[in-house]
Design a protein around this motif. Sequence first.
Motif, PDB file in Angstrom:
ATOM      1  N   GLU A 168      -5.682  -2.640  -8.250  1.00  0.00           N
ATOM      2  CA  GLU A 168      -7.030  -3.178  -8.135  1.00  0.00           C
ATOM      3  C   GLU A 168      -7.053  -4.427  -7.272  1.00  0.00           C
ATOM      4  O   GLU A 168      -6.039  -5.104  -7.090  1.00  0.00           O
ATOM      5  CB  GLU A 168      -7.586  -3.529  -9.525  1.00  0.00           C
ATOM      6  CG  GLU A 168      -7.918  -2.333 -10.382  1.00  0.00           C
ATOM      7  CD  GLU A 168      -8.591  -2.755 -11.688  1.00  0.00           C
ATOM      8  OE1 GLU A 168      -9.120  -1.883 -12.387  1.00  0.00           O
ATOM      9  OE2 GLU A 168      -8.574  -3.970 -11.993  1.00  0.00           O
ATOM     10  N   ALA A 172     -12.679  -4.355  -5.668  1.00  0.00           N
ATOM     11  CA  ALA A 172     -12.599  -2.909  -5.888  1.00  0.00           C
ATOM     12  C   ALA A 172     -11.723  -2.644  -7.102  1.00  0.00           C
ATOM     13  O   ALA A 172     -10.526  -2.945  -7.091  1.00  0.00           O
ATOM     14  CB  ALA A 172     -12.037  -2.205  -4.650  1.00  0.00           C
ATOM     15  N   ARG A 173     -12.324  -2.078  -8.129  1.00  0.00           N
ATOM     16  CA  ARG A 173     -11.609  -1.820  -9.371  1.00  0.00           C
ATOM     17  C   ARG A 173     -11.308  -0.339  -9.517  1.00  0.00           C
ATOM     18  O   ARG A 173     -11.958   0.522  -8.899  1.00  0.00           O
ATOM     19  CB  ARG A 173     -12.446  -2.305 -10.557  1.00  0.00           C
ATOM     20  CG  ARG A 173     -12.758  -3.803 -10.514  1.00  0.00           C
ATOM     21  CD  ARG A 173     -13.583  -4.216 -11.703  1.00  0.00           C
ATOM     22  NE  ARG A 173     -12.895  -3.946 -12.966  1.00  0.00           N
ATOM     23  CZ  ARG A 173     -13.452  -4.112 -14.156  1.00  0.00           C
ATOM     24  NH1 ARG A 173     -14.712  -4.523 -14.257  1.00  0.00           N
ATOM     25  NH2 ARG A 173     -12.765  -3.858 -15.256  1.00  0.00           N
ATOM     26  N   PHE A 175     -10.999   1.028 -12.758  1.00  0.00           N
ATOM     27  CA  PHE A 175     -11.698   1.446 -13.970  1.00  0.00           C
ATOM     28  C   PHE A 175     -12.867   0.491 -14.199  1.00  0.00           C
ATOM     29  O   PHE A 175     -12.780  -0.706 -13.897  1.00  0.00           O
ATOM     30  CB  PHE A 175     -10.763   1.451 -15.183  1.00  0.00           C
ATOM     31  CG  PHE A 175      -9.639   2.445 -15.100  1.00  0.00           C
ATOM     32  CD1 PHE A 175      -9.796   3.723 -15.621  1.00  0.00           C
ATOM     33  CD2 PHE A 175      -8.438   2.114 -14.495  1.00  0.00           C
ATOM     34  CE1 PHE A 175      -8.772   4.639 -15.548  1.00  0.00           C
ATOM     35  CE2 PHE A 175      -7.407   3.025 -14.416  1.00  0.00           C
ATOM     36  CZ  PHE A 175      -7.576   4.308 -14.940  1.00  0.00           C
ATOM     37  N   ASP A 176     -13.925   1.026 -14.777  1.00  0.00           N
ATOM     38  CA  ASP A 176     -15.074   0.167 -15.086  1.00  0.00           C
ATOM     39  C   ASP A 176     -14.870  -0.499 -16.449  1.00  0.00           C
ATOM     40  O   ASP A 176     -13.810  -0.359 -17.074  1.00  0.00           O
ATOM     41  CB  ASP A 176     -16.375   0.967 -15.034  1.00  0.00           C
ATOM     42  CG  ASP A 176     -16.392   2.136 -16.025  1.00  0.00           C
ATOM     43  OD1 ASP A 176     -15.581   2.125 -16.985  1.00  0.00           O
ATOM     44  OD2 ASP A 176     -17.202   3.061 -15.849  1.00  0.00           O
ATOM     45  N   ASP A 177     -15.888  -1.185 -16.910  1.00  0.00           N
ATOM     46  CA  ASP A 177     -15.776  -1.923 -18.173  1.00  0.00           C
ATOM     47  C   ASP A 177     -15.597  -1.004 -19.381  1.00  0.00           C
ATOM     48  O   ASP A 177     -15.135  -1.448 -20.436  1.00  0.00           O
ATOM     49  CB  ASP A 177     -17.012  -2.798 -18.375  1.00  0.00           C
ATOM     50  CG  ASP A 177     -17.104  -3.897 -17.322  1.00  0.00           C
ATOM     51  OD1 ASP A 177     -16.038  -4.278 -16.797  1.00  0.00           O
ATOM     52  OD2 ASP A 177     -18.228  -4.360 -17.032  1.00  0.00           O
ATOM     53  N   ARG A 180     -13.577   3.839 -17.705  1.00  0.00           N
ATOM     54  CA  ARG A 180     -13.782   5.104 -17.016  1.00  0.00           C
ATOM     55  C   ARG A 180     -13.360   4.965 -15.557  1.00  0.00           C
ATOM     56  O   ARG A 180     -13.577   3.915 -14.940  1.00  0.00           O
ATOM     57  CB  ARG A 180     -15.245   5.527 -17.101  1.00  0.00           C
ATOM     58  CG  ARG A 180     -15.699   5.868 -18.512  1.00  0.00           C
ATOM     59  CD  ARG A 180     -17.166   6.242 -18.551  1.00  0.00           C
ATOM     60  NE  ARG A 180     -18.006   5.140 -18.073  1.00  0.00           N
ATOM     61  CZ  ARG A 180     -19.343   5.148 -18.143  1.00  0.00           C
ATOM     62  NH1 ARG A 180     -19.978   6.179 -18.666  1.00  0.00           N
ATOM     63  NH2 ARG A 180     -20.026   4.106 -17.693  1.00  0.00           N
ATOM     64  N   PRO A 181     -12.741   5.994 -14.974  1.00  0.00           N
ATOM     65  CA  PRO A 181     -12.298   5.912 -13.580  1.00  0.00           C
ATOM     66  C   PRO A 181     -13.474   5.687 -12.644  1.00  0.00           C
ATOM     67  O   PRO A 181     -14.540   6.299 -12.796  1.00  0.00           O
ATOM     68  CB  PRO A 181     -11.637   7.267 -13.345  1.00  0.00           C
ATOM     69  CG  PRO A 181     -11.322   7.798 -14.701  1.00  0.00           C
ATOM     70  CD  PRO A 181     -12.381   7.273 -15.614  1.00  0.00           C
ATOM     71  N   THR A 182     -13.267   4.834 -11.658  1.00  0.00           N
ATOM     72  CA  THR A 182     -14.285   4.594 -10.645  1.00  0.00           C
ATOM     73  C   THR A 182     -14.167   5.636  -9.532  1.00  0.00           C
ATOM     74  O   THR A 182     -13.215   6.432  -9.488  1.00  0.00           O
ATOM     75  CB  THR A 182     -14.126   3.192 -10.051  1.00  0.00           C
ATOM     76  OG1 THR A 182     -12.834   3.093  -9.420  1.00  0.00           O
ATOM     77  CG2 THR A 182     -14.238   2.132 -11.132  1.00  0.00           C
ATOM     78  N   ALA A 183     -15.122   5.610  -8.624  1.00  0.00           N
ATOM     79  CA  ALA A 183     -15.081   6.535  -7.488  1.00  0.00           C
ATOM     80  C   ALA A 183     -13.848   6.292  -6.628  1.00  0.00           C
ATOM     81  O   ALA A 183     -13.270   7.229  -6.056  1.00  0.00           O
ATOM     82  CB  ALA A 183     -16.358   6.388  -6.661  1.00  0.00           C
ATOM     83  N   LYS A 186     -10.907   8.059  -8.212  1.00  0.00           N
ATOM     84  CA  LYS A 186     -11.020   9.510  -8.037  1.00  0.00           C
ATOM     85  C   LYS A 186     -10.591   9.924  -6.631  1.00  0.00           C
ATOM     86  O   LYS A 186      -9.905  10.933  -6.451  1.00  0.00           O
ATOM     87  CB  LYS A 186     -12.451   9.950  -8.313  1.00  0.00           C
ATOM     88  CG  LYS A 186     -12.886   9.768  -9.769  1.00  0.00           C
ATOM     89  CD  LYS A 186     -14.336  10.179  -9.971  1.00  0.00           C
ATOM     90  CE  LYS A 186     -14.766   9.975 -11.421  1.00  0.00           C
ATOM     91  NZ  LYS A 186     -16.185  10.326 -11.647  1.00  0.00           N
ATOM     92  N   ARG A 228      -5.443   4.326 -19.544  1.00  0.00           N
ATOM     93  CA  ARG A 228      -5.583   4.458 -18.100  1.00  0.00           C
ATOM     94  C   ARG A 228      -4.582   5.458 -17.523  1.00  0.00           C
ATOM     95  O   ARG A 228      -4.926   6.242 -16.637  1.00  0.00           O
ATOM     96  CB  ARG A 228      -5.410   3.093 -17.439  1.00  0.00           C
ATOM     97  CG  ARG A 228      -6.555   2.135 -17.739  1.00  0.00           C
ATOM     98  CD  ARG A 228      -6.363   0.796 -17.050  1.00  0.00           C
ATOM     99  NE  ARG A 228      -7.504  -0.088 -17.286  1.00  0.00           N
ATOM    100  CZ  ARG A 228      -7.620  -1.303 -16.768  1.00  0.00           C
ATOM    101  NH1 ARG A 228      -6.644  -1.797 -16.000  1.00  0.00           N
ATOM    102  NH2 ARG A 228      -8.695  -2.028 -17.024  1.00  0.00           N
TER     103      ARG A 228
END
Length: 278
Positions: A168, A172-173, A175-177, A180-183, A186, A228
């Motif tokens: 990270e 740009a992360r 995973f969100d808070d 959950r995986p971010t775009a 993915k 994660r």
Amino acid sequence: MSGDSNVRPVIIKRKKIVAGDGHHGGAWKVAYADFVTAMMAFFLLMWLLNATTEKQRKGIADYFSPTIAMARVSGGGSGALGGDSVFAENTLPRMGTGSTSLKAQANNQAAGGFASGEDADKAAEDEVFEEVEDFLMGRGGESMVADELLEHIMTRVTDEGLVIELFETENARLFDDRARPTALLKDLSRVLVEASYIVSNPLAVEGHTSAYPIVLAENPSWDVSAQRASEFRQLMLSSGLEAGRVKRVTSYADREPTRENTMDIRNNRIEIVFLRNL
């Protein structure tokens, strides 16, 4: 004359006086003995040089050499008592100096080099790993990986295999808070699956997190890193990775930071290891 016969004869005793250090009179004998010994050794050496072969002279030289224990050819004879060294190919395995008697290569049976079957396999794997690195980092000029994805990828080759870090940044992360995986993640998973087609090695997925403040009642690092790692494994499977290639999923929490500041966001990462087949 009768009177002269009664006269005591005069006896003259001549005493030889040696001036000082008379006890060293035999020193020449010691010097002569040393000379004779040296000449005998010299003629013995001349005889040995004339009466022995090159291999036998090599064995004699090794015997008097202070490095005899490490000599690769030791012993000048060819008979039953030829004096073969324990480092010979057919005696005992070499320890750290090359091949062994059980697994020796033709090109190093006598030389004792470091080449072996396992080393050749490792070198071949390193070449394939380099192809994966070139694909991910765009070194060949044909990579389809976008520049914004390359900023989150770092690779290195270790004894375990090819390690690929997905990390990270502040902007740009992965995973969100809600974990959950971010775009971004993915997209990275699809890139990793595409790169996995280059090799057939099994994979390991590792989850790492940055340290949490010590004021927390419970440290959630272990649960977060495990979640994660499991999430990313599911992402790769949904992107087309064969389930049988994943050999382990591991949680490391905040125990292996890449930055000195354990709370640095750079420590939030997923590591994928293409394990060696050795």
